[in-house]
Design a protein around this motif. Structure first.
Motif, PDB file in Angstrom:
ATOM      1  N   ARG A   1     -28.544 -19.799 -18.675  1.00 42.41           N
ATOM      2  CA  ARG A   1     -29.153 -18.911 -17.681  1.00 42.41           C
ATOM      3  C   ARG A   1     -28.382 -17.595 -17.588  1.00 42.41           C
ATOM      4  O   ARG A   1     -28.964 -16.505 -17.626  1.00 42.41           O
ATOM      5  CB  ARG A   1     -29.184 -19.605 -16.311  1.00 42.41           C
ATOM      6  CG  ARG A   1     -30.251 -20.671 -16.169  1.00 42.41           C
ATOM      7  CD  ARG A   1     -30.129 -21.408 -14.838  1.00 42.41           C
ATOM      8  NE  ARG A   1     -30.099 -20.473 -13.723  1.00 42.41           N
ATOM      9  CZ  ARG A   1     -31.182 -19.895 -13.190  1.00 42.41           C
ATOM     10  NH1 ARG A   1     -32.380 -20.163 -13.680  1.00 42.41           N
ATOM     11  NH2 ARG A   1     -31.075 -19.083 -12.177  1.00 42.41           N
TER      12      ARG A   1
ATOM     13  N   HIS B   1     -35.497 -27.158 -13.109  1.00 41.21           N
ATOM     14  CA  HIS B   1     -35.369 -25.751 -13.497  1.00 41.21           C
ATOM     15  C   HIS B   1     -36.725 -25.073 -13.541  1.00 41.21           C
ATOM     16  O   HIS B   1     -36.910 -23.985 -12.990  1.00 41.21           O
ATOM     17  CB  HIS B   1     -34.683 -25.636 -14.863  1.00 41.21           C
ATOM     18  CG  HIS B   1     -34.361 -24.233 -15.254  1.00 41.21           C
ATOM     19  ND1 HIS B   1     -35.189 -23.468 -16.061  1.00 41.21           N
ATOM     20  CD2 HIS B   1     -33.326 -23.426 -14.917  1.00 41.21           C
ATOM     21  CE1 HIS B   1     -34.658 -22.269 -16.217  1.00 41.21           C
ATOM     22  NE2 HIS B   1     -33.540 -22.215 -15.527  1.00 41.21           N
ATOM     23  N   THR B   2     -37.700 -25.706 -14.174  1.00 38.73           N
ATOM     24  CA  THR B   2     -39.032 -25.111 -14.300  1.00 38.73           C
ATOM     25  C   THR B   2     -39.653 -24.871 -12.937  1.00 38.73           C
ATOM     26  O   THR B   2     -40.200 -23.790 -12.664  1.00 38.73           O
ATOM     27  CB  THR B   2     -39.941 -26.022 -15.141  1.00 38.73           C
ATOM     28  OG1 THR B   2     -39.399 -26.145 -16.464  1.00 38.73           O
ATOM     29  CG2 THR B   2     -41.353 -25.449 -15.246  1.00 38.73           C
TER      30      THR B   2
ATOM     31  N   VAL C   1     -37.622 -22.020 -11.000  1.00 38.56           N
ATOM     32  CA  VAL C   1     -37.814 -20.691 -11.587  1.00 38.56           C
ATOM     33  C   VAL C   1     -39.188 -20.134 -11.208  1.00 38.56           C
ATOM     34  O   VAL C   1     -39.313 -18.957 -10.850  1.00 38.56           O
ATOM     35  CB  VAL C   1     -37.648 -20.738 -13.125  1.00 38.56           C
ATOM     36  CG1 VAL C   1     -38.211 -19.479 -13.783  1.00 38.56           C
ATOM     37  CG2 VAL C   1     -36.177 -20.881 -13.490  1.00 38.56           C
ATOM     38  N   HIS C   2     -40.204 -20.990 -11.250  1.00 43.72           N
ATOM     39  CA  HIS C   2     -41.550 -20.509 -10.900  1.00 43.72           C
ATOM     40  C   HIS C   2     -41.708 -20.290  -9.396  1.00 43.72           C
ATOM     41  O   HIS C   2     -42.510 -19.458  -8.969  1.00 43.72           O
ATOM     42  CB  HIS C   2     -42.609 -21.473 -11.434  1.00 43.72           C
ATOM     43  CG  HIS C   2     -42.808 -21.359 -12.914  1.00 43.72           C
ATOM     44  ND1 HIS C   2     -42.024 -22.015 -13.828  1.00 43.72           N
ATOM     45  CD2 HIS C   2     -43.689 -20.625 -13.635  1.00 43.72           C
ATOM     46  CE1 HIS C   2     -42.415 -21.714 -15.057  1.00 43.72           C
ATOM     47  NE2 HIS C   2     -43.421 -20.865 -14.974  1.00 43.72           N
TER      48      HIS C   2
ATOM     49  N   SER D   1     -40.396 -16.588  -9.027  1.00 41.42           N
ATOM     50  CA  SER D   1     -40.818 -15.703 -10.122  1.00 41.42           C
ATOM     51  C   SER D   1     -40.627 -14.236  -9.760  1.00 41.42           C
ATOM     52  O   SER D   1     -40.381 -13.403 -10.638  1.00 41.42           O
ATOM     53  CB  SER D   1     -42.282 -15.971 -10.488  1.00 41.42           C
ATOM     54  OG  SER D   1     -43.126 -15.759  -9.362  1.00 41.42           O
TER      55      SER D   1
ATOM     56  N   TYR E   1     -37.167 -12.971 -10.858  1.00 37.71           N
ATOM     57  CA  TYR E   1     -37.070 -12.716 -12.297  1.00 37.71           C
ATOM     58  C   TYR E   1     -37.880 -11.486 -12.696  1.00 37.71           C
ATOM     59  O   TYR E   1     -37.470 -10.729 -13.584  1.00 37.71           O
ATOM     60  CB  TYR E   1     -37.500 -13.970 -13.070  1.00 37.71           C
ATOM     61  CG  TYR E   1     -36.567 -15.118 -12.805  1.00 37.71           C
ATOM     62  CD1 TYR E   1     -35.326 -15.197 -13.436  1.00 37.71           C
ATOM     63  CD2 TYR E   1     -36.877 -16.094 -11.857  1.00 37.71           C
ATOM     64  CE1 TYR E   1     -34.435 -16.220 -13.148  1.00 37.71           C
ATOM     65  CE2 TYR E   1     -35.993 -17.117 -11.564  1.00 37.71           C
ATOM     66  CZ  TYR E   1     -34.772 -17.168 -12.215  1.00 37.71           C
ATOM     67  OH  TYR E   1     -33.875 -18.169 -11.923  1.00 37.71           O
TER      68      TYR E   1
ATOM     69  N   THR F   1     -41.930 -17.616 -16.798  1.00 36.92           N
ATOM     70  CA  THR F   1     -42.294 -18.682 -17.736  1.00 36.92           C
ATOM     71  C   THR F   1     -41.532 -18.553 -19.046  1.00 36.92           C
ATOM     72  O   THR F   1     -40.988 -19.532 -19.570  1.00 36.92           O
ATOM     73  CB  THR F   1     -43.811 -18.671 -18.001  1.00 36.92           C
ATOM     74  OG1 THR F   1     -44.506 -18.897 -16.766  1.00 36.92           O
ATOM     75  CG2 THR F   1     -44.206 -19.755 -18.997  1.00 36.92           C
TER      76      THR F   1
ATOM     77  N   ASP G   1     -37.858 -19.460 -18.489  1.00 36.43           N
ATOM     78  CA  ASP G   1     -37.701 -20.905 -18.353  1.00 36.43           C
ATOM     79  C   ASP G   1     -37.754 -21.590 -19.716  1.00 36.43           C
ATOM     80  O   ASP G   1     -36.912 -22.448 -20.022  1.00 36.43           O
ATOM     81  CB  ASP G   1     -38.799 -21.450 -17.445  1.00 36.43           C
ATOM     82  CG  ASP G   1     -38.791 -22.968 -17.375  1.00 36.43           C
ATOM     83  OD1 ASP G   1     -37.750 -23.531 -16.989  1.00 36.43           O
ATOM     84  OD2 ASP G   1     -39.811 -23.586 -17.722  1.00 36.43           O
TER      85      ASP G   1
ATOM     86  N   GLN H   1     -45.265 -26.763 -16.991  1.00 30.30           N
ATOM     87  CA  GLN H   1     -45.799 -25.619 -16.239  1.00 30.30           C
ATOM     88  C   GLN H   1     -46.912 -26.049 -15.287  1.00 30.30           C
ATOM     89  O   GLN H   1     -47.083 -25.460 -14.211  1.00 30.30           O
ATOM     90  CB  GLN H   1     -46.279 -24.553 -17.225  1.00 30.30           C
ATOM     91  CG  GLN H   1     -45.118 -23.855 -17.931  1.00 30.30           C
ATOM     92  CD  GLN H   1     -45.481 -23.295 -19.284  1.00 30.30           C
ATOM     93  OE1 GLN H   1     -46.656 -23.117 -19.599  1.00 30.30           O
ATOM     94  NE2 GLN H   1     -44.468 -23.019 -20.099  1.00 30.30           N
TER      95      GLN H   1
END
Length: 351
Positions: A174, A242-243, A246-247, A250, A253, A261, A264, A295
């Motif tokens: 990361r 993590h997925t 992270v979403h 978003s 990021y 996406t 990730d 996802q």
């Protein structure tokens, strides 16, 4: 007249959920009895490297921090503060676990105790640096209070070796991916902490290498059918967490110029490949259903968050969330059942 900066407000830590960083405790007696002889040379070399303390002068704030950060506002400000808080709690969690392991093992396994002491030193630095960054936004975590009020989860020492290894290695990827991206796109580097990520990630990498040596010193953690199942479970658990997180963030990021996406996928693929050097299996991230199902879980999780934030009664919320929770569990089960890659069979081959 002496001007003093206003004292930052103590931030109430975010509510604990399945996805938030946790505090851990373990079986210290079993940890003290670990036979490390198979990796003794590697661990002694790593201890020597840790004593060198390459980053002892790295976490020093420079003049770039000495300015107002009020221009970072709205959703971008909130998203960045959440990122700092989550990162700080995660680093502090590592500090507490390593410190306690060092204290409990001091008279039973002195080499291991000193290694944990050195890692606790690093994690404390990271947490303190992140908390100072939060203070630039007029907020701060009372880590002493967090220590007393946070829920502690018990993990057997074997689970600690699996999960901390993955935590350190995914942290490395990361940090380095963000650093390299911002090197190419400095216009997105909106706060100076990101300049520290290159050396910072080397702490994560060293810690991961230590846990790799600890894991490989215990044959039952990599040469049995049970270890293969546990490895798949922990890999999937870490990647799914993590997925989803992270979403959830978003927007943060996006402020860095990163697509959540794509970021990730890059982190998961690299961490999975790295884990193949320690674990008996790694997940088949090239399977056509692997990332689409992950996802899909992230999408369901966002819908759950929307429901949770609504004004419906708790029972109505639960009824609406249950099918989504079931869908996440089902998709994760299908990913788990994808045939993994046997890394022991590849061991020693050029990859």
């Amino acid at each position: 007249m002496v001007n003093t900066l206003p004292k930052p407000e103590i931030k109430t830590p975010s509510k604990e959920t399945v996805l938030t960083p946790r505090f851990y405790t373990t079986d210290f007696e079993t940890a003290a009895k670990l036979d490390l002889s198979a990796q003794e040379t590697e661990l002694q070399a790593m201890l020597t490297e840790m004593r060198t303390d390459y980053n002892r002068h790295h976490f020093v704030r420079d003049e770039a921090f000495e300015q107002s950060w009020e221009h970072i506002d709205g959703e971008a400000r909130q998203a960045f503060i959440e990122y700092l808080e989550r990162s700080c709690i995660s680093e502090f969690s590592g500090f507490l676990l390593f410190k306690e392991l060092s204290r409990k093992l001091k008279n039973r396994s002195p080499v291991l105790a000193e290694i944990f002491q050195m890692m606790a030193r690093d994690e404390a630095r990271h947490a303190g640096f992140l908390n100072k960054a939060m203070a630039d936004f007029k907020l701060s975590l009372d880590l002493g209070t967090v220590t007393k009020t946070r829920t502690y989860t018990f993990f057997p020492i074997e689970w600690v070796l699996y999960t901390v290894y993955l935590s350190e290695k995914i942290g490395y990827w990361r940090y380095i991916i963000i650093f390299r991206h911002l090197e190419k796109h400095p216009e997105n580097q909106f706060y100076p902490i990101f300049r520290y990520f290159e050396s910072w990630c080397q702490d994560e990498n060293r810690h991961g290498d230590i846990f790799k040596a600890l894991l490989r010193s215990q044959p039952q953690l990599w040469n049995t059918w049970k270890s293969r199942l546990w490895s798949r479970f922990f890999l999937l658990s870490v990647f799914a967490t993590h997925t989803l997180t992270v979403h959830e963030r978003s927007g943060f990021y996006k402020s860095l110029g990163l697509d959540a996406t794509e970021f990730d996928i890059q982190v998961v693929r690299n961490t999975n490949e790295t884990a193949g050097r320690a674990f008996p299996v790694m997940l088949n991230t090239e399977h056509p259903k692997f990332f689409p199902r992950l996802q899909r879980c992230a999408g369901y999780n966002l819908k759950i968050a929307e429901i949770e934030g609504s004004y419906n009664p708790k029972l109505v919320k639960l009824i609406r969330k249950l099918p989504l929770i079931a869908a996440i569990v089902w998709n994760l089960l299908l990913i788990y059942l994808i045939k993994p890659i046997d890394t022991e069979a590849l061991r020693g081959k050029v990859r």
